[in-house]
Scaffold this motif. Sequence first.
Motif, PDB file in Angstrom:
ATOM      1  N   PRO A 106      43.714  71.767  10.530  1.00 42.94           N
ATOM      2  CA  PRO A 106      43.356  70.383  10.350  1.00 42.94           C
ATOM      3  C   PRO A 106      44.483  69.430  10.442  1.00 42.94           C
ATOM      4  N   THR A 107      44.384  68.346  11.030  1.00 43.72           N
ATOM      5  CA  THR A 107      45.485  67.321  11.266  1.00 43.72           C
ATOM      6  C   THR A 107      46.167  67.317   9.775  1.00 43.72           C
ATOM      7  N   GLY A 108      47.459  67.249  10.038  1.00 41.47           N
ATOM      8  CA  GLY A 108      48.370  67.010   8.667  1.00 41.47           C
ATOM      9  C   GLY A 108      48.366  68.351   7.942  1.00 41.47           C
ATOM     10  N   PHE A 109      47.835  69.566   8.135  1.00 42.72           N
ATOM     11  CA  PHE A 109      48.015  70.585   7.394  1.00 42.72           C
ATOM     12  C   PHE A 109      49.257  71.549   7.783  1.00 42.72           C
ATOM     13  N   SER A 110      49.508  71.568   8.924  1.00 41.41           N
ATOM     14  CA  SER A 110      51.037  72.008   9.640  1.00 41.41           C
ATOM     15  C   SER A 110      51.039  71.614  11.143  1.00 41.41           C
ATOM     16  N   ALA A 111      52.345  72.262  11.550  1.00 44.22           N
ATOM     17  CA  ALA A 111      52.409  71.983  13.065  1.00 44.22           C
ATOM     18  C   ALA A 111      51.426  72.754  13.875  1.00 44.22           C
ATOM     19  N   ASN A 112      51.232  72.612  14.919  1.00 43.37           N
ATOM     20  CA  ASN A 112      50.173  73.278  15.602  1.00 43.37           C
ATOM     21  C   ASN A 112      50.684  74.803  15.859  1.00 43.37           C
ATOM     22  N   PRO A 113      50.423  75.775  15.547  1.00 39.21           N
ATOM     23  CA  PRO A 113      50.948  77.106  15.529  1.00 39.21           C
ATOM     24  C   PRO A 113      51.133  77.548  16.996  1.00 39.21           C
ATOM     25  N   LYS A 114      50.255  76.941  17.825  1.00 42.10           N
ATOM     26  CA  LYS A 114      50.550  77.499  19.334  1.00 42.10           C
ATOM     27  C   LYS A 114      51.756  76.794  19.840  1.00 42.10           C
ATOM     28  N   LYS A 115      52.093  75.853  19.481  1.00 41.29           N
ATOM     29  CA  LYS A 115      53.395  75.254  20.039  1.00 41.29           C
ATOM     30  C   LYS A 115      54.706  76.115  19.371  1.00 41.29           C
ATOM     31  N   LEU A 116      54.396  76.997  18.555  1.00 36.59           N
ATOM     32  CA  LEU A 116      55.803  77.662  17.868  1.00 36.59           C
ATOM     33  C   LEU A 116      55.649  78.887  18.441  1.00 36.59           C
ATOM     34  N   VAL A 117      54.838  79.384  19.489  1.00 35.49           N
ATOM     35  CA  VAL A 117      54.787  80.629  19.792  1.00 35.49           C
ATOM     36  C   VAL A 117      55.084  80.835  21.561  1.00 35.49           C
ATOM     37  N   SER A 118      56.029  81.344  21.694  1.00 37.63           N
ATOM     38  CA  SER A 118      56.381  81.924  23.224  1.00 37.63           C
ATOM     39  C   SER A 118      55.846  83.133  23.571  1.00 37.63           C
ATOM     40  N   MET A 119      54.946  83.038  24.680  1.00 41.25           N
ATOM     41  CA  MET A 119      54.329  84.150  25.129  1.00 41.25           C
ATOM     42  C   MET A 119      55.048  84.696  26.050  1.00 41.25           C
ATOM     43  N   LYS A 120      56.069  83.945  26.861  1.00 42.49           N
ATOM     44  CA  LYS A 120      56.857  84.454  27.900  1.00 42.49           C
ATOM     45  C   LYS A 120      57.769  85.389  27.291  1.00 42.49           C
ATOM     46  N   ASP A 121      58.349  85.445  26.123  1.00 45.61           N
ATOM     47  CA  ASP A 121      59.512  86.373  25.364  1.00 45.61           C
ATOM     48  C   ASP A 121      58.650  86.868  24.292  1.00 45.61           C
ATOM     49  N   LEU A 122      57.621  86.553  23.848  1.00 46.85           N
ATOM     50  CA  LEU A 122      56.930  87.066  22.754  1.00 46.85           C
ATOM     51  C   LEU A 122      57.755  86.770  21.524  1.00 46.85           C
ATOM     52  N   SER A 123      58.036  85.647  21.094  1.00 44.94           N
ATOM     53  CA  SER A 123      58.841  85.089  20.219  1.00 44.94           C
ATOM     54  C   SER A 123      58.302  83.918  19.643  1.00 44.94           C
ATOM     55  N   PHE A 124      59.141  83.459  18.313  1.00 46.54           N
ATOM     56  CA  PHE A 124      58.744  82.142  17.581  1.00 46.54           C
ATOM     57  C   PHE A 124      59.816  81.521  17.811  1.00 46.54           C
ATOM     58  N   HIS A 125      59.845  80.121  18.094  1.00 51.71           N
ATOM     59  CA  HIS A 125      60.795  79.298  18.194  1.00 51.71           C
ATOM     60  C   HIS A 125      60.555  77.836  17.629  1.00 51.71           C
ATOM     61  N   TYR A 126      61.951  77.098  17.441  1.00 48.94           N
ATOM     62  CA  TYR A 126      61.634  75.580  16.945  1.00 48.94           C
ATOM     63  C   TYR A 126      60.839  75.550  15.633  1.00 48.94           C
ATOM     64  N   CYS A 127      60.786  76.435  14.862  1.00 49.89           N
ATOM     65  CA  CYS A 127      60.185  76.418  13.487  1.00 49.89           C
ATOM     66  C   CYS A 127      61.042  75.806  12.493  1.00 49.89           C
ATOM     67  N   LYS A 128      60.484  74.500  12.029  1.00 50.21           N
ATOM     68  CA  LYS A 128      61.291  73.948  11.021  1.00 50.21           C
ATOM     69  C   LYS A 128      60.847  74.485   9.701  1.00 50.21           C
ATOM     70  N   ALA A 129      61.253  73.885   8.588  1.00 50.99           N
ATOM     71  CA  ALA A 129      61.499  74.508   7.338  1.00 50.99           C
ATOM     72  C   ALA A 129      59.818  74.702   7.013  1.00 50.99           C
ATOM     73  N   HIS A 130      59.103  73.515   6.986  1.00 51.95           N
ATOM     74  CA  HIS A 130      57.696  73.677   6.627  1.00 51.95           C
ATOM     75  C   HIS A 130      56.757  74.562   7.507  1.00 51.95           C
ATOM     76  N   ASP A 131      57.121  74.733   8.673  1.00 48.56           N
ATOM     77  CA  ASP A 131      56.386  75.585   9.633  1.00 48.56           C
ATOM     78  C   ASP A 131      56.858  76.939   9.260  1.00 48.56           C
ATOM     79  N   CYS A 132      58.032  77.421   8.674  1.00 52.58           N
ATOM     80  CA  CYS A 132      58.303  78.783   8.202  1.00 52.58           C
ATOM     81  C   CYS A 132      57.452  79.003   7.037  1.00 52.58           C
ATOM     82  N   HIS A 133      57.343  77.856   6.003  1.00 51.01           N
ATOM     83  CA  HIS A 133      56.813  78.004   4.762  1.00 51.01           C
ATOM     84  C   HIS A 133      55.127  78.378   5.084  1.00 51.01           C
ATOM     85  N   MET A 134      54.631  77.692   6.137  1.00 52.71           N
ATOM     86  CA  MET A 134      53.225  77.884   6.189  1.00 52.71           C
ATOM     87  C   MET A 134      53.107  79.269   6.947  1.00 52.71           C
ATOM     88  N   MET A 135      53.956  79.634   7.733  1.00 58.56           N
ATOM     89  CA  MET A 135      53.946  80.973   8.218  1.00 58.56           C
ATOM     90  C   MET A 135      54.020  82.103   7.162  1.00 58.56           C
TER      91      MET A 135
END
Length: 460
Positions: A367-396
């Motif tokens: 839902p809007t406001g729950f967290s950042a869009n997880p799709k934007k934090l995942v890179s399928m090119k190198d199969l990694s997670f990038h640009y995760c801020k503190a709240h994103d890491c908390h939700m992850m």
Amino acid sequence: LRRIFLNPKEAALMTWWDIERNVDDDVIAHPADASQWQDFDMNNPLFSSDPRNVRFALSTDGMNPFNERNSDHSTWPVILSMYNIPTWLCQKRKYLFLTVLVSGPRQPGFDMDVFLEPVMQEFEKLWRTGELMYDALRHETFTLRAIIIVTINDHPALFALSGQFKGKMGCLVCLDDTRWVFLDGSKKSVYIGNRRFLKEGHRYRSKLYLKYFGNIPEYEERPPERRHDGKYVYEMVKTIRVIYGKKKMDGTTRDRSTPPIEGVPFKKQSIFFQYLPYWPQLEVPHAIDSMHVQKNVFESLIATLMDTPKSKDGLKARRDMEQLKVMPELQPVRQDNGKYTLPAAAYNLDLEERRDLCNFMRQIKVPTGFSANPKKLVSMKDLSFHYCKAHDCHMMLTVYLPIAIRAIKPEFLKMAITRMCYFWSKISQKKISREELRDLHDFMVETQNQLEMCLPPAFF
């Protein structure tokens, strides 16, 4: 504070914690439910007799106001937040007090006390004599007092405020009894050997599990849950005298690497002890911001699982296993040409598992406001997670990872990571029962040992 008490609606909020708050003796939902608040009120009846007296939490951290990705500049704001008002308001901008702004370009570090001295002088006055205030709600003048009941920071800021040495004696609970090991391969100190916190007779203390802990038996009795409070620390630092400033009169840099008193894990006597007479009474004067810790834990864990450049695994980490005599099946194998090969590890996901994990994260919709869009934090090119801020890491760590981790095959590793995520989820809730909190301590100690059995020593 004058502005707040001159507004009847705002003045009513200052006694919310005492009058309107729902109190359940078995649940901790507010700092007033904690033992530190209650013990302080019991020891200081004059202060606790008026619920309008203010309890503050002090926080500070370094930031770059010009460019988030540039570390050449460091500005340190010092912010006070009130615990008298409702919990859903205490972190609103309106009720946050920016008391000091330490301008860069370098971080103050050891000299943070110099910039805090005007604030401490005001709090000393607010404690000893108070300040006359007009309460627009009750239409009377009263003497307002205020205290700093805790500081909440990440580890670097906490060491700057408390004066504690980081590294070998960096545990806030154990202090001079911190158990550490220096890894020759990774060239760093790690905190392993957590079996001493297990109950007597626990299975991980038995001979059956010695091979997972370097064949070193653990005979030490379980220490108390909280051993070193403010009074204990004050007895260690009360005779320390230091000279502030990064450089001497001749221009050479001051050496802060050795403690002023042998065996004392502090560089200085904190300015809180110098100006606040009640500081030694506090059981936990300095607390850690869990969001920063969760960010560090998630980044290290996901990098190790996905085998990215920031992974805690590698040739140096495998040589650490040789040093500690653990995980012999993962120790590096020397080839005829002098090079080393690293055996496959259960904590390194294969290509299929990494792809499944990334695909799962990309398919999550929130839902809007729950967290950042997880799709934007995942890179399928190198199969990694990038640009995760503190709240994103908390939700992850607390929501997504326990579900996504089901894609990996090693059951014991999966179980240990899921238990760790459960711990972070529980302590991040708005309410927690006292009984559950006591059980959670034993739960996490066991989880720490499980992680130690399946992750490289450099992870810790």
